[in-house]
Scaffold this active site. Structure first.
Site, PDB file in Angstrom:
ATOM      1  N   TYR A  97      -2.953   6.620   4.406  1.00  0.00           N
ATOM      2  CA  TYR A  97      -2.939   7.922   3.748  1.00  0.00           C
ATOM      3  C   TYR A  97      -2.255   8.979   4.625  1.00  0.00           C
ATOM      4  O   TYR A  97      -1.443   9.763   4.146  1.00  0.00           O
ATOM      5  CB  TYR A  97      -4.357   8.373   3.386  1.00  0.00           C
ATOM      6  CG  TYR A  97      -5.076   7.408   2.480  1.00  0.00           C
ATOM      7  CD1 TYR A  97      -4.413   6.690   1.486  1.00  0.00           C
ATOM      8  CD2 TYR A  97      -6.439   7.187   2.625  1.00  0.00           C
ATOM      9  CE1 TYR A  97      -5.082   5.800   0.660  1.00  0.00           C
ATOM     10  CE2 TYR A  97      -7.114   6.302   1.796  1.00  0.00           C
ATOM     11  CZ  TYR A  97      -6.429   5.607   0.818  1.00  0.00           C
ATOM     12  OH  TYR A  97      -7.092   4.728   0.010  1.00  0.00           O
TER      13      TYR A  97
ATOM     14  N   GLY B 116       0.819  -1.212   0.000  1.00  0.00           N
ATOM     15  CA  GLY B 116       0.000   0.000   0.000  1.00  0.00           C
ATOM     16  C   GLY B 116       0.849   1.256   0.000  1.00  0.00           C
ATOM     17  O   GLY B 116       0.573   2.215  -0.731  1.00  0.00           O
TER      18      GLY B 116
ATOM     19  N   GLU C 288     -10.927  10.645  -1.284  1.00  0.00           N
ATOM     20  CA  GLU C 288     -11.924  10.540  -0.228  1.00  0.00           C
ATOM     21  C   GLU C 288     -12.002   9.085   0.172  1.00  0.00           C
ATOM     22  O   GLU C 288     -11.763   8.181  -0.635  1.00  0.00           O
ATOM     23  CB  GLU C 288     -13.280  11.081  -0.672  1.00  0.00           C
ATOM     24  CG  GLU C 288     -13.801  10.472  -1.927  1.00  0.00           C
ATOM     25  CD  GLU C 288     -14.892  11.299  -2.569  1.00  0.00           C
ATOM     26  OE1 GLU C 288     -14.962  12.508  -2.359  1.00  0.00           O
ATOM     27  OE2 GLU C 288     -15.674  10.683  -3.294  1.00  0.00           O
TER      28      GLU C 288
ATOM     29  N   ASN D 141     -12.874   3.431   7.792  1.00  0.00           N
ATOM     30  CA  ASN D 141     -11.871   2.618   7.116  1.00  0.00           C
ATOM     31  C   ASN D 141     -10.506   3.020   7.682  1.00  0.00           C
ATOM     32  O   ASN D 141      -9.713   3.705   7.042  1.00  0.00           O
ATOM     33  CB  ASN D 141     -11.940   2.827   5.600  1.00  0.00           C
ATOM     34  CG  ASN D 141     -11.074   1.858   4.841  1.00  0.00           C
ATOM     35  OD1 ASN D 141     -10.194   1.211   5.395  1.00  0.00           O
ATOM     36  ND2 ASN D 141     -11.315   1.776   3.533  1.00  0.00           N
TER      37      ASN D 141
END
Length: 167
Positions: free
Chosen positions: A134, A100, A122, A127
Site C-alpha cells: 500500500y 498485488g 484499513e 501485516n
C-alpha cells in the site's frame, strides 16, 4: 531462473485479465479469500457477507483472472468521492509476481472511473507485506483504530488506516 526445458513456464502476470462483478462474483471471491488469509486473523469474508455488501448498490468487485482461474480480487465500496478498499487478496500460488501492484492500479482506475478523488483502506497492524504494498503505491498512514480486529484466540489487534488521493 527458468524452468527446466521439459516443464512449462508459469504464466506471466502480464497476462492478467480484469473484469468487474457485482454479487454474482461473491462466491468466487469468498473462495479465494478463504485460501488466502490465515484463519487466526478472521479476515476472510464469507460469500453472504460479500454478496450483502454488493447488493447495497455502491460496491463492486474487481476480479483478476489468469486464463479461467481467479487469482486476485478487490472488494470496493464508494461513498461520495471516496472509495474504500474493503477486502483484497492474491491467491497464494500467484504471490510475488507483481499481481498485488496491478490490483492496486486496477482499484485506482475503477475508483477514478466512478469520479472518486480518494482511496481509503484499513489493514491489520503487523501485516507488513500488505502495508509495504500500500505504501509503495502512494498510500499514507492516517491513523490507528485500537483493538479493531480480534483473532480467533480473542487477542486484539489495531487497524492501521491509510489513504491516498487519486486524480
Amino acid at each position: 531462473m527458468s524452468a527446466p526445458p521439459n516443464q512449462p513456464q508459469p504464466p506471466d502476470a502480464g497476462d492478467l485479465r480484469w473484469s468487474r462483478a457485482g454479487a454474482t462474483g461473491s462466491g468466487a471471491a469468498a473462495e479465494l479469500a478463504s485460501g488466502a488469509f490465515d484463519p487466526l486473523f478472521r479476515e476472510a469474508w464469507t460469500e453472504s457477507q460479500i454478496a450483502n455488501l454488493l447488493q447495497a448498490g455502491n460496491g463492486w468487485l474487481d476480479l483478476g483472472h489468469m486464463g479461467q482461474e481467479l487469482v486476485v480480487f478487490a472488494l470496493n465500496r464508494q461513498v461520495l468521492d471516496e472509495v474504500e478498499l474493503l477486502l483484497c487478496a492474491v491467491a497464494p500460488g500467484w504471490r510475488g509476481r507483481g499481481i498485488g501492484r496491478q490490483m492496486m492500479e486496477q482499484v485506482a482506475e475503477s475508483a477514478r472511473s466512478r469520479g472518486a478523488s480518494r482511496l481509503f483502506l484499513e489493514v491489520r497492524e503487523g501485516n507488513e507485506a500488505a502495508i509495504a504494498l500500500y505504501r509503495s503505491v502512494g498510500f499514507r498512514i492516517e491513523g490507528r483504530r485500537p483493538g479493531y480486529y480480534r483473532t480467533v484466540l480473542g487477542n486484539s489487534i489495531d487497524a492501521i488506516t491509510l489513504a491516498m488521493p487519486i486524480q
